[in-house]
Design an enzyme around this catalytic site. Structure first.
Site, PDB file in Angstrom:
ATOM      1  N   THR A 102       7.993  -4.246   8.798  1.00  0.00           N
ATOM      2  CA  THR A 102       7.060  -4.248   7.651  1.00  0.00           C
ATOM      3  C   THR A 102       5.951  -3.044   8.018  1.00  0.00           C
ATOM      4  O   THR A 102       5.962  -2.637   9.071  1.00  0.00           O
ATOM      5  CB  THR A 102       6.257  -5.438   7.584  1.00  0.00           C
ATOM      6  OG1 THR A 102       5.213  -5.335   6.434  1.00  0.00           O
ATOM      7  CG2 THR A 102       5.826  -5.924   8.816  1.00  0.00           C
ATOM      8  N   ASP A 103       5.623  -2.539   6.859  1.00  0.00           N
ATOM      9  CA  ASP A 103       4.647  -1.497   6.829  1.00  0.00           C
ATOM     10  C   ASP A 103       3.374  -2.288   7.361  1.00  0.00           C
ATOM     11  O   ASP A 103       2.453  -1.447   7.822  1.00  0.00           O
ATOM     12  CB  ASP A 103       4.295  -1.164   5.644  1.00  0.00           C
ATOM     13  CG  ASP A 103       4.000  -1.998   4.333  1.00  0.00           C
ATOM     14  OD1 ASP A 103       4.561  -3.263   4.618  1.00  0.00           O
ATOM     15  OD2 ASP A 103       3.216  -1.845   3.470  1.00  0.00           O
ATOM     16  N   TYR A 125       0.525 -11.692  10.008  1.00  0.00           N
ATOM     17  CA  TYR A 125       1.840 -11.291   9.490  1.00  0.00           C
ATOM     18  C   TYR A 125       2.176  -9.970  10.614  1.00  0.00           C
ATOM     19  O   TYR A 125       3.401 -10.248  11.034  1.00  0.00           O
ATOM     20  CB  TYR A 125       1.802 -11.174   8.238  1.00  0.00           C
ATOM     21  CG  TYR A 125       3.452 -10.573   7.574  1.00  0.00           C
ATOM     22  CD1 TYR A 125       4.389 -11.375   7.583  1.00  0.00           C
ATOM     23  CD2 TYR A 125       3.201  -9.312   7.071  1.00  0.00           C
ATOM     24  CE1 TYR A 125       5.574 -10.903   7.335  1.00  0.00           C
ATOM     25  CE2 TYR A 125       4.476  -8.752   6.687  1.00  0.00           C
ATOM     26  CZ  TYR A 125       5.485  -9.549   6.816  1.00  0.00           C
ATOM     27  OH  TYR A 125       6.763  -8.902   6.254  1.00  0.00           O
TER      28      TYR A 125
END
Length: 269
Positions: A102-103, A125
């Site tokens: 993910t970014d 996250y």
């Protein structure tokens, strides 16, 4: 690698991205969470040793960004250690692992990030997904870690559907205009995987082209979005201000606005 002639395993096959991966790899062995719990190391190794795939595509993840703040242990089990178990099993059968990150592994203090930039997550996250990247690198020498951002697709909950629902229920919809990224259509991402498999082991940034704010994204979907700041719309998890991923290793994908048109056409058919 002649992808059509190899045995492919898709983990997390019934999710938003997993569903589109199944269309690209129709002959793949498909496992859902009911079939395989990636947090169970023994089960993961046993399953992959039994299937003996040449390619494993892991689309299983805990993606509730705010939920991860409350369920830290689960986030690290699923997003952090689970991918390591898969990588360990892949090494045993000499399979190539494709995994999606993910970014949000970046802090957002810079305008854009290339694959070699040092990650610095600012929420649970992002921390859990970074641990997943590290767990894979420690357990496998043949992997493609694909960092993605702002996913939307027809087989799951996503920002576009949320905006459409809120727009029908409210006179105006407040959307933050100070967080920037690249919306990415899961169909385009899934179609890109065969190209990535032809490339060397490593980390890749794969998104649709074009940068926008959440407000700009929303305004392309609904006509009653109004801008607000992140301070006006507090969330449990901190979000990076700029999570713009730059792809330096492969050809670009189409602009997110074109992809959004394709998405709207598909959802309406």
């Amino acid at each position: 690698m002649v992808v059509g002639a190899i045995k492919t395993l898709i983990i997390g096959s019934n999710g938003m991205l997993g569903s589109d991966l199944c269309r690209v790899f129709p002959d793949a062995v498909k496992l859902t969470h009911k079939d395989l719990d990636i947090t169970n190391r023994e089960q993961v190794i046993e399953s992959i040793l039994k299937i003996k795939p040449s390619v494993v595509i892991n689309a299983a993840a805990y993606t509730d960004v705010d939920g991860c703040e409350d369920n830290r242990e689960l986030a690290f089990k699923v997003n952090g250690y689970g991918p390591g178990h898969i990588a360990e099993a892949c090494s045993k059968v000499r399979a190539t692992l494709v995994h999606f990150s993910t970014d949000y592994v970046f802090d957002g203090f810079r305008n854009e990030y290339v694959e070699s930039d040092t990650p610095y997550p600012i929420n649970v996250y992002g921390l859990s997904k970074l641990l997943g990247e590290q767990s894979i690198a420690e357990n496998s020498g043949d992997y493609r870690i694909i960092r993605v951002s702002w996913l939307f697709g027809t087989h799951g909950r996503n920002f576009v559907e949320t905006m459409l629902k809120l727009s029908s229920e409210m006179g105006t919809v407040k959307v933050v205009n100070d967080q920037f990224g690249k919306p990415t259509y899961t169909v385009d991402l899934a179609n890109k995987i065969k190209d990535i498999l032809e490339l060397e082991s490593g980390i890749y940034h794969i998104t649709n082209d074009g940068v926008c704010s959440w407000y700009e994204f929303a305004s392309a979907v609904i006509d009653n979005a109004v801008p607000c700041t992140s301070d006006e719309f507090p969330r449990k998890a901190k979000r990076p201000k700029y999570s713009v991923l730059v792809n330096t290793k492969t050809g670009p994908m189409r602009h997110w606005k074109e992809a959004l048109k394709a998405y709207m056409k598909e959802r309406n058919e």
